[in-house]
Enzyme design. Structure first.
Site, PDB file in Angstrom:
ATOM      1  CD  GLU A  39      -6.442  -7.531   7.327  1.00 31.24           C
ATOM      2  OE1 GLU A  39      -5.239  -7.334   7.107  1.00 31.24           O
ATOM      3  OE2 GLU A  39      -7.336  -6.915   6.708  1.00 31.24           O
ATOM      4  CD  GLN A  44       5.132 -12.116   3.613  1.00 28.53           C
ATOM      5  OE1 GLN A  44       4.592 -12.971   4.285  1.00 28.53           O
ATOM      6  NE2 GLN A  44       6.426 -11.950   3.604  1.00 28.53           N
ATOM      7  N   GLY A  83       0.755 -20.232  -1.006  1.00 32.72           N
ATOM      8  CA  GLY A  83       2.109 -20.001  -0.516  1.00 32.72           C
ATOM      9  C   GLY A  83       2.134 -19.588   0.960  1.00 32.72           C
ATOM     10  CE1 TYR A  84       6.355 -15.652   1.944  1.00 32.46           C
ATOM     11  CE2 TYR A  84       4.586 -15.285   0.354  1.00 32.46           C
ATOM     12  CZ  TYR A  84       5.894 -15.079   0.762  1.00 32.46           C
ATOM     13  OH  TYR A  84       6.731 -14.300   0.015  1.00 32.46           O
ATOM     14  CE1 TYR A 119      -1.078  -2.897   7.530  1.00 28.84           C
ATOM     15  CE2 TYR A 119      -1.565  -5.226   7.245  1.00 28.84           C
ATOM     16  CZ  TYR A 119      -1.744  -3.914   6.871  1.00 28.84           C
ATOM     17  OH  TYR A 119      -2.617  -3.596   5.869  1.00 28.84           O
ATOM     18  CG  ASP A 137       1.092  -2.117   4.814  1.00 25.62           C
ATOM     19  OD1 ASP A 137       0.902  -0.884   4.712  1.00 25.62           O
ATOM     20  OD2 ASP A 137       0.518  -2.954   4.088  1.00 25.62           O
ATOM     21  CD  GLU A 180     -11.710  -2.015   5.025  1.00 25.16           C
ATOM     22  OE1 GLU A 180     -11.503  -3.075   4.413  1.00 25.16           O
ATOM     23  OE2 GLU A 180     -12.842  -1.546   5.235  1.00 25.16           O
ATOM     24  CB  CYS A 190      -0.315   6.755  -3.273  1.00 22.93           C
ATOM     25  SG  CYS A 190       1.257   7.577  -3.030  1.00 22.93           S
ATOM     26  CB  CYS A 201      -4.175  11.582  -5.154  1.00 22.48           C
ATOM     27  SG  CYS A 201      -3.765  11.315  -3.413  1.00 22.48           S
TER      28      CYS A 201
HETATM   29  S1  SF4 Z   1      -0.652  13.261  -4.381  1.00 23.36           S
HETATM   30 FE1  SF4 Z   1      -1.472  11.327  -3.682  1.00 23.36          FE
HETATM   31  S2  SF4 Z   1      -0.859   9.882  -5.261  1.00 23.36           S
HETATM   32 FE2  SF4 Z   1       0.415  11.686  -5.509  1.00 23.36          FE
HETATM   33  S3  SF4 Z   1       2.258  11.226  -4.319  1.00 23.36           S
HETATM   34 FE3  SF4 Z   1       0.868  12.365  -3.007  1.00 23.36          FE
HETATM   35  S4  SF4 Z   1      -0.243  10.803  -1.890  1.00 23.36           S
HETATM   36 FE4  SF4 Z   1       0.689   9.805  -3.645  1.00 23.36          FE
END
Ligand code: SF4
Length: 329
Positions: A39, A44, A83-84, A119, A137, A180, A190, A201
């Site tokens: 984690e 970043q 980094g960081y 987070y 996040d 997760e 998305c 999706c």
């Molecule tokens: S349908 Fe799924 S991939 Fe499309 S905007 Fe909505 S959450 Fe995002």
């Protein structure tokens, strides 16, 4: 209304996650310590960049005890290029606390470890302890504001608070998987850059932004503050096959070796110059690097050979544009 839609969204999300999740090294043989390492490394930093480094880090420091016993220099060296670097220092400090007091068993205890914000504490609690705590996040906010066609500004604390409360209400018993799965949907489907893959999706029949054809309208952001630009002259002084380094005692890259920033050029012969830029979260360094051959080794600096720079002194990526001048490195 939001709660009801989110409740409906949980089962398809978990079903999708179980068959679509990526085979990532930190998802195998988890221990609380390995979750903490992954984690902090993932903060970043892109998953692709972390994969190999995570395995290497855990091979070198397989337990909190092994990490706690290392010197800061060894830890920073192992972190080189990621980094960081404050994350490496925090991880080192956290390992010492864990060796002394045991791994914390509550969100509050995890949150108190160095380098762990809300987070990360949420992710570690869910993944390592099985105690659900929301890990919200930018990725999670993006998918949720799209699912709900919610115009709340995602950079406002209130938005994060509201979605954290909402997620806590709808969390199923599989807390770790839920955490997760949300992250995975934001990483694979998305996505932050480019159009979301709504056809693939699990929420396509539920997502208000998609149903209204307004995917690109979300998330909504407030005004962004521009990064501060700093101009620096960086001197790569060389003398008899060695190069002058300084250990940065404060500010960005604290504790790391680098080339000195000087306001006046050192006495010597300038051999080359080049411009380079390095972008931190809130600051940009615009650097002019000067390769200068000097007469003697000024004792104010640490003088290192190319091999020593490669093997012993962690040189952050901010200076990578000037490595071409380090012969043999
Ligand atoms: S349908 Fe799924 S991939 Fe499309 S905007 Fe909505 S959450 Fe995002």
């Amino acid at each position: 209304m939001k709660r009801e839609r989110l409740l409906l969204a949980v089962p398809p999300l978990l079903g999708w996650y179980r068959i679509s999740k990526r085979d990532l090294p930190w998802r195998k043989d988890r221990t609380p310590y390995s979750v903490l390492v992954s984690e902090l490394m993932l903060q970043q930093t892109r998953v692709e960049a972390v994969k190999e480094r995570y395995v290497r880090f855990l091979t070198r420091f397989p337990t909190a005890e092994a990490l706690a016993a290392a010197t800061e220099e060894e830890v920073l060296k192992e972190w080189e290029g990621l980094g960081y670097y404050s994350r490496a220092r925090n991880l080192h400090r956290a390992a010492k606390i864990i060796v002394r007091e045991g791994f914390p068993q509550t969100w509050v205890g995890v949150r108190a470890l160095p380098g762990v914000g809300d987070y990360t504490a949420g992710a570690i609690s869910s993944l390592a302890l099985g105690v659900y705590a929301p890990a919200v996040d930018g990725n999670v906010l993006r998918i949720l504001t799209r699912l709900l066609a919610d115009p709340a500004k995602i950079d406002e604390n209130r938005t994060k608070r509201d979605f954290s409360a909402l997620l806590t209400e709808v969390c199923p018993p599989e807390a770790g998987e839920f955490t997760e799965a949300l992250m995975e949907l934001g990483a694979l489907v998305c996505v932050p850059n480019g159009p979301p893959a709504c056809g693939a999706c699990p929420w396509s029949a539920l997502c208000l932004a998609h149903l209204e054809g307004r995917e690109e309208d979300f998330p909504v952001r407030g005004e962004k503050r521009p990064r501060r630009v700093e101009e620096h002259d960086v001197y790569i002084m060389t003398c008899g096959g060695k190069y002058a380094l300084v250990r940065r005692e404060e500010g960005l890259l604290k504790g790391l070796y680098g080339f000195p920033f000087l306001t006046a050029p050192p006495a010597g012969r300038e051999l080359a110059a080049r411009r380079a830029k390095h972008i931190f979260t809130h600051v940009e360094w615009h650097m002019t690097g000067h390769l200068v051959e000097v007469e003697g080794e000024d004792p104010a600096y640490l003088w290192a050979t190319a091999e020593e720079i490669e093997g012993k002194y962690p040189l952050p990526s901010a200076f990578s544009a000037f490595r071409i001048w380090i012969k043999g490195a």
